[in-house]
Design a protein around this motif. Sequence first.
Motif, mmCIF file in Angstrom:
data_model
loop_
_atom_site.group_PDB
_atom_site.id
_atom_site.type_symbol
_atom_site.label_atom_id
_atom_site.label_comp_id
_atom_site.label_asym_id
_atom_site.label_seq_id
_atom_site.Cartn_x
_atom_site.Cartn_y
_atom_site.Cartn_z
ATOM 1 N N ASN A 1 0.837 -1.104 -0.002
ATOM 2 C CA ASN A 1 -0.077 0.070 0.026
ATOM 3 C C ASN A 1 0.790 1.400 0.045
ATOM 4 O OD1 ASN A 1 -1.906 1.852 0.301
ATOM 5 N ND2 ASN A 1 -2.571 1.435 2.348
ATOM 6 N N ARG B 1 -0.273 4.339 -0.072
ATOM 7 C CA ARG B 1 -0.800 5.330 0.901
ATOM 8 C C ARG B 1 -0.591 5.242 2.240
ATOM 9 N NH1 ARG B 1 -5.251 7.598 -1.475
ATOM 10 N NH2 ARG B 1 -6.218 7.902 0.393
ATOM 11 N N HIS C 1 -0.967 9.065 -3.982
ATOM 12 C CA HIS C 1 -1.159 7.547 -4.296
ATOM 13 C C HIS C 1 -3.067 7.382 -4.492
ATOM 14 C CE1 HIS C 1 2.841 6.309 -4.153
ATOM 15 N NE2 HIS C 1 2.860 6.942 -3.111
ATOM 16 N N THR D 1 -6.479 1.874 -5.439
ATOM 17 C CA THR D 1 -6.809 1.062 -6.602
ATOM 18 C C THR D 1 -7.310 -0.083 -6.353
ATOM 19 O OG1 THR D 1 -4.704 -0.119 -6.252
ATOM 20 C CG2 THR D 1 -4.729 2.020 -7.802
ATOM 21 N N CYS E 1 -3.706 1.702 -2.343
ATOM 22 C CA CYS E 1 -3.074 1.834 -3.642
ATOM 23 C C CYS E 1 -2.152 0.616 -3.765
ATOM 24 C CB CYS E 1 -2.241 2.986 -3.724
ATOM 25 S SG CYS E 1 -1.580 3.190 -5.490
ATOM 26 N N TYR F 1 0.664 -0.368 -9.901
ATOM 27 C CA TYR F 1 1.743 0.775 -10.173
ATOM 28 C C TYR F 1 2.172 0.713 -11.437
ATOM 29 C CZ TYR F 1 1.930 1.195 -4.857
ATOM 30 O OH TYR F 1 1.437 1.237 -3.850
#
Length: 534
Positions: free
Chosen positions: A327, A329, A366, A369, A402, A405
């Motif tokens: 993550n 974030r 970020h 997702t 998140c 990437y």
Amino acid sequence: MTSNCWIINHCLGHRTCQRTTPALPNGRLGTEDSLREQLETVLPQLLECKLQIQDSSARQQPLEVDSCREALASARSCQQMAWKFLTSNGIDLSHVVPTKFAEEMLPHPAAFGPPSGPSLAESISAEVFPPVMRLLSYNLFLRAPAPQFTHNNEDDRKDERLCRFVEHLARYDLICLQEVFGAFSQRREWLIHVAQRFGLKDSHRSSTNVRPRFIVDGGLLILSRLPIVYKSQLTFDPGMHLDRFSAKGALYAKVQCGPTGPFLHVCTTHLQSTYSEDSAPFAQATRHKQLQSLVHFLKEQTNDHISDNGAFVRRWPLLLCGTLNFNGRRGLMDGGHSAEYRAVLQLLKEQLGEVRDLLFDVAGCHPVTYADTRLTGSQEVPVERVLTNASVYKSNTLKRQCLDYMFFFPYQPHGESTHEPVVPATCQIQKFAVDRSQDVGAPVTQLSDHYGVEGSLAIIESPAYLTAERPEQRSRITDSQGYKLASVSGEETATAQPDGQVQLDSGGDGVAEEAARQEAAAEVEAVADAEPTP
């Protein structure tokens, strides 16, 4: 063409660019206005031509070749005029530095080649090698058939979601997918077959030959509209929890972006998942080991050039994307860097060089997702309830993460060539939400439990690439830790594993010519005779 139009507006003192561009001297207004009008006429024609080509290819219908040729001829003529306008008026573009991401790409000055018109062969090449490469990284959540206790729900609608996803294939030139498992299912093969109809003719997939060590494959898939000249894959050591049954790892492909260059190294991966707050430290330790294995693998795969001291170094840019499962974030409502993200970025910089997080650079944070939520009044509710495990939304650690990437490692010049051949342009979240007007009453709100990450790269074809010979691919390299890499061309891929064994998988979708294949095979055989097998 879009780039040239952008520059013309840029140099004419367009109201969005007046602060960064010097005004032109007097006496040029007639030429500029005429050129701008032509550009504004040609660009829609060229776009319509491109859409016709994609539609005809998808429907397997004959193409109106004459109209397409006329559109290409007009576009080429207009592009020559733009080039002459910029150069004859002494406009210095060296100070105009493109932002890493822009709505319209401003190419490097080296992109402007000689003003002579291209041949028909070069026009065809432009169709094969687009000036802007459109990318997608997406965790599609197409799990292999498994016992009911492993499911989040009774029916995750794999077939319906996959059918909706293929409608988006024509938008992209390179697609990197995760959780598209080939074990015990024909969905992945069906997807590859449909993608070929949309022009994504080359592919690379995780091997299903993973038993008895694993039960299912790694679920990775690369689809490419551009030729893949070299491909290989890496399998991690078994992970933890349910991940230990999957042969998680990475797929690597070297993509040819022009007739003789440039090239782009592409890697997609899927790292260890975090299944609960209690197991988070152990999952992080597993991911760290996987990342160490991954960067070592990539350093071996991306050897483009031999330096003065005899060491192999990467020259062409590298794109690393996928579900990395850490993550980024800092918190639920804080999109700043988390501690694990900083550690990962530091590892990538130390091992692979300068790195850009494309999504973060555009968004400034970020973005979520996975396990996204929204506020309705004073209440926080899940955006997606069917595909995501309900327990995730009960944890402040596991929701609003998140996990996906796109990392870009820029071109590393050597010798006289200093310009960047591949320039990041855009990057954003693609949610793939279900169209309720089309699927009334659909049981899912989006096509996966993850959001996709899409972006674009501007391909700068300098005159040097047009006259260069196609570079030879390396034959085989054995590093100090026993990784053995076999150069392949055509229908073979090299599989690298920590024990040093290399597996060549037949049946790929290579595009190299037969002569190159035979030459590469001869090189491999010659090196094999000369080097002792460890």
